[in-house]
Design a protein around this motif. Structure first.
Motif, PDB file in Angstrom:
ATOM      1  N   LEU A  28       1.313  -0.921   0.201  1.00 34.54           N
ATOM      2  CA  LEU A  28       0.397  -0.137   0.196  1.00 34.54           C
ATOM      3  C   LEU A  28       0.479   1.103   0.185  1.00 34.54           C
ATOM      4  CD1 LEU A  28      -2.463  -1.296   2.773  1.00 34.54           C
ATOM      5  CD2 LEU A  28      -2.958  -1.802   0.120  1.00 34.54           C
ATOM      6  N   ALA A  30       1.558   4.985  -0.520  1.00 30.85           N
ATOM      7  CA  ALA A  30       1.468   6.674  -0.056  1.00 30.85           C
ATOM      8  C   ALA A  30       2.286   7.498  -1.223  1.00 30.85           C
ATOM      9  CB  ALA A  30       1.700   6.904   0.876  1.00 30.85           C
ATOM     10  N   THR A  31       1.014   8.311  -1.887  1.00 31.32           N
ATOM     11  CA  THR A  31       1.582   9.011  -3.478  1.00 31.32           C
ATOM     12  C   THR A  31       1.678  10.621  -2.754  1.00 31.32           C
ATOM     13  OG1 THR A  31      -0.809   8.812  -4.555  1.00 31.32           O
ATOM     14  CG2 THR A  31       1.278   7.457  -4.700  1.00 31.32           C
ATOM     15  N   ALA A  43       9.358   4.365  -1.085  1.00 30.41           N
ATOM     16  CA  ALA A  43       7.810   4.321  -2.378  1.00 30.41           C
ATOM     17  C   ALA A  43       7.973   4.292  -3.956  1.00 30.41           C
ATOM     18  CB  ALA A  43       7.031   5.707  -2.078  1.00 30.41           C
ATOM     19  N   ILE A 102      -2.092   2.183  -5.666  1.00 24.76           N
ATOM     20  CA  ILE A 102      -1.510   3.403  -5.179  1.00 24.76           C
ATOM     21  C   ILE A 102      -3.498   4.033  -5.739  1.00 24.76           C
ATOM     22  CG2 ILE A 102       0.815   3.784  -4.922  1.00 24.76           C
ATOM     23  CD1 ILE A 102       0.235   4.825  -8.098  1.00 24.76           C
ATOM     24  N   SER A 103      -3.178   5.474  -4.846  1.00 16.53           N
ATOM     25  CA  SER A 103      -4.525   5.992  -4.910  1.00 16.53           C
ATOM     26  C   SER A 103      -4.043   7.369  -6.156  1.00 16.53           C
ATOM     27  CB  SER A 103      -5.303   6.522  -3.575  1.00 16.53           C
ATOM     28  OG  SER A 103      -5.203   7.259  -3.500  1.00 16.53           O
ATOM     29  N   GLY A 106      -1.973  10.668  -2.059  1.00 12.68           N
ATOM     30  CA  GLY A 106      -2.795  10.792  -0.196  1.00 12.68           C
ATOM     31  C   GLY A 106      -1.755   9.019  -0.271  1.00 12.68           C
ATOM     32  N   THR A 107      -2.611   8.675   0.542  1.00  9.23           N
ATOM     33  CA  THR A 107      -2.215   7.223   1.339  1.00  9.23           C
ATOM     34  C   THR A 107      -3.783   5.958   0.814  1.00  9.23           C
ATOM     35  OG1 THR A 107      -1.410   8.068   2.930  1.00  9.23           O
ATOM     36  CG2 THR A 107      -1.930   5.609   3.572  1.00  9.23           C
ATOM     37  N   PRO A 130       2.073  -1.659   4.336  1.00  2.38           N
ATOM     38  CA  PRO A 130       2.045  -0.503   4.327  1.00  2.38           C
ATOM     39  C   PRO A 130       3.468   0.410   4.002  1.00  2.38           C
ATOM     40  CG  PRO A 130       2.275  -0.742   6.484  1.00  2.38           C
ATOM     41  CD  PRO A 130       2.261  -2.381   5.788  1.00  2.38           C
ATOM     42  N   PRO A 132       4.142   3.844   4.135  1.00  4.19           N
ATOM     43  CA  PRO A 132       3.682   5.762   4.380  1.00  4.19           C
ATOM     44  C   PRO A 132       4.167   6.283   4.014  1.00  4.19           C
ATOM     45  CG  PRO A 132       4.750   4.447   6.356  1.00  4.19           C
ATOM     46  CD  PRO A 132       5.095   3.330   4.699  1.00  4.19           C
ATOM     47  N   GLY A 133       3.607   8.092   3.736  1.00  3.87           N
ATOM     48  CA  GLY A 133       3.905   8.657   3.229  1.00  3.87           C
ATOM     49  C   GLY A 133       2.775   9.926   3.389  1.00  3.87           C
ATOM     50  N   SER A 135      -0.236  12.201   3.494  1.00  6.10           N
ATOM     51  CA  SER A 135      -1.273  12.482   3.344  1.00  6.10           C
ATOM     52  C   SER A 135      -2.541  13.920   3.905  1.00  6.10           C
ATOM     53  CB  SER A 135      -1.883  11.460   4.933  1.00  6.10           C
ATOM     54  OG  SER A 135      -3.054  10.916   5.723  1.00  6.10           O
TER      55      SER A 135
END
Length: 300
Positions: A28, A30-31, A43, A102-103, A106-107, A130, A132-133, A135
């Protein structure tokens, strides 16, 4: 497909780096929520090495991947195709592939699809990792000036008036800073509803276009913010609303008197009594009569 199975790389500045192999897992990732420089090194390496990158919108994600020279196979995974795309991703994982989710920003899973996919992976014994990044809720919270020791992310409120009011009533007494997403065209209406249900004097802050060129954080009471956006042109960009926790109820008569006089200095008597009732749990009629007595005693 040859390139898919040989050297996997990503580019930072002018330097091309080789991505290390990934274990089979659902990653998962985060972008950035606006500024593409906010991506983490981990990431980038994950996206470059994954066998498959599942994107909310492949066109949006392509901008990020191209920025860092990442050439990976992408597939769409969003709320409208999750029932069809989800099983295919699970099948790829069970075949020993690594999948990065990825979305658009964000996360993943924060007001985005994905939790069913994660649940399915866990049930099947597939590792979930996860990365993380960025949000948007946390970025807005930390810059809002509101208490951050306890907070509740409530996502988008219902669009229909009655359902929105019901949801706000449910959240009204939660002893935490509340964080919401909202569309620009509904912002003024939503703030008006919040001022009515949660109380116009409750402290809040609007985060708009966070990490982007026209980033804005606007603090104020809900009443002030509702009035500002009702009079202004419809704002542009992504919106995060942070609302401070409810004011602790005051039990002593002297405290209630001070609260009534403070509110009456900012608004009409009837409205001040109504706001005090919301904040203390008292009866509006009783507080209204008490405020009249206080004003008469002070010559007001």
């Amino acid at each position: 497909m040859n390139g898919e199975t040989t050297r996997k790389t990503y580019v930072i500045g002018q330097t091309e780096l080789t991505a290390r192999p990934l274990e089979t897992a659902l990653y998962l990732v985060a972008t950035p929520i606006g500024n593409l420089a906010d991506i983490t090194l981990r990431a980038l390496e994950t996206l470059a090495s994954a066998d498959l990158v599942a994107c909310e919108d492949t066109r949006v994600s392509r901008v990020l991947l191209e920025r860092y020279g990442i050439r990976r196979r992408t597939t769409a995974y969003h709320e409208h195709n999750a029932a069809e795309a989800g099983p295919k991703l699970i099948a790829a994982l069970e075949q020993g592939q690594s999948v990065a989710l990825i979305s658009d920003a964000g996360t993943p899973l924060v007001s985005d699809p994905g939790y069913r996919l994660v649940g399915e992976a866990i049930e099947r014994g597939i590792r979930v990792v996860p990365i993380p990044g960025p949000s948007a809720p946390l970025a807005a919270l930390t810059a809002s000036g509101l208490p951050s020791d306890t907070f509740l992310f409530a996502g988008f409120l219902p669009a229909k008036t009655g359902q929105r009011q019901t949801r706000l009533e449910e959240l009204k007494a939660v002893p935490a800073t509340l964080i919401f997403f909202e569309s620009p065209r509904r912002l003024a209406e939503t703030l008006g509803a919040m001022a009515e249900v949660l109380g116009g004097t409750r402290q809040a802050a609007i985060g708009r276009e966070l990490t982007k060129t026209f980033e804005e954080m606007r603090p104020g009471t809900l009443a002030e913010l509702a009035a500002h956006y009702a009079a202004a042109d419809t704002p542009k960009g992504e919106i995060v609303i942070c609302v401070g926790p409810p004011v602790a109820r005051t039990e002593g008569p002297a405290d209630i008197d001070r609260l009534l006089l403070s509110l009456a200095a900012e608004m009409p008597t009837s409205k001040a009594a109504a706001e005090a009732a919301k904040m203390t749990g008292g009866q509006k009629q009783v507080l209204y009569r008490r405020l009249l007595e206080l004003k008469e005693a002070s010559g007001g």
